[in-house]
Design an enzyme around this catalytic site. Sequence first.
Site, PDB file in Angstrom:
ATOM      1  NE  ARG A  90      19.037  14.874 -53.328  1.00 41.71           N
ATOM      2  CZ  ARG A  90      19.077  14.524 -54.616  1.00 41.71           C
ATOM      3  NH1 ARG A  90      20.174  13.983 -55.113  1.00 41.71           N
ATOM      4  NH2 ARG A  90      18.024  14.684 -55.380  1.00 41.71           N
ATOM      5  CG  HIS A 120      36.258   7.581 -47.062  1.00 39.89           C
ATOM      6  ND1 HIS A 120      36.561   8.262 -45.907  1.00 39.89           N
ATOM      7  CD2 HIS A 120      36.617   6.298 -46.849  1.00 39.89           C
ATOM      8  CE1 HIS A 120      37.101   7.429 -45.033  1.00 39.89           C
ATOM      9  NE2 HIS A 120      37.130   6.227 -45.576  1.00 39.89           N
TER      10      HIS A 120
END
Length: 221
Positions: A90, A120
């Site tokens: 982001r 993960h």
Amino acid sequence: MDVCRIEALFDLTHTQAAPLFAGKQWPWEVLDDLSDFICQLGSSLPSEEYDQPYPQVWVAKSAKVAPSASLSGPCIIGPEAQVRHCAFIRGSALVGAGAVVGNSVELKNCILFDGAQVPHFNYVGDSILGYKAHLGAGAVTSNLKSDKTLVCIRQGDQVQMTGRKKLGALVGDEAEVGCNSVLCPGAVLGRRSQVYPTSCVRGVVPEGHIYKDAAHIVPRV
């Protein structure tokens, strides 16, 4: 609270962000300046070694970035790093050399030292992960208290105020976090510490200790 000091947690020879830590005592002090630092550093990176696919996004040519990954600036992806399928960066993220940002991982306002792995389904926000630190599948950093008060760090009867409303985790060099664990706001994991899977970690796990649960934090053998 010495365990929280920069030099107690991180070897600064393993990050491009080392100049950002200069003159500071506590790791969280770098987070407000991270975005500007990335922009300054990125603009100085050699074009023969780094591509700039988007504004304020610099990716080492030796890094591997999946086509499905989303990169928003400012961010730097270091040499030999991997950014895998559907990763979501982001902004204000510095990903070190050889680091792994795995499938469906979200990064925001954070530093991953060289060799750090979040491979993960992890969320890492307002946090710092040291050299070769590793988060197991589904482990996340929580960076905002439910009552929205400022984050403090507690170890026994000691309290260290951070002055920050948002602060995730400070994960020392070579620390290991088990799958599906939550690192609560202001959690501090010392170097080479370990956290059992499905843990909810508050406060400090000392260097070289194993967090089994809040009542059982024991030295590594």
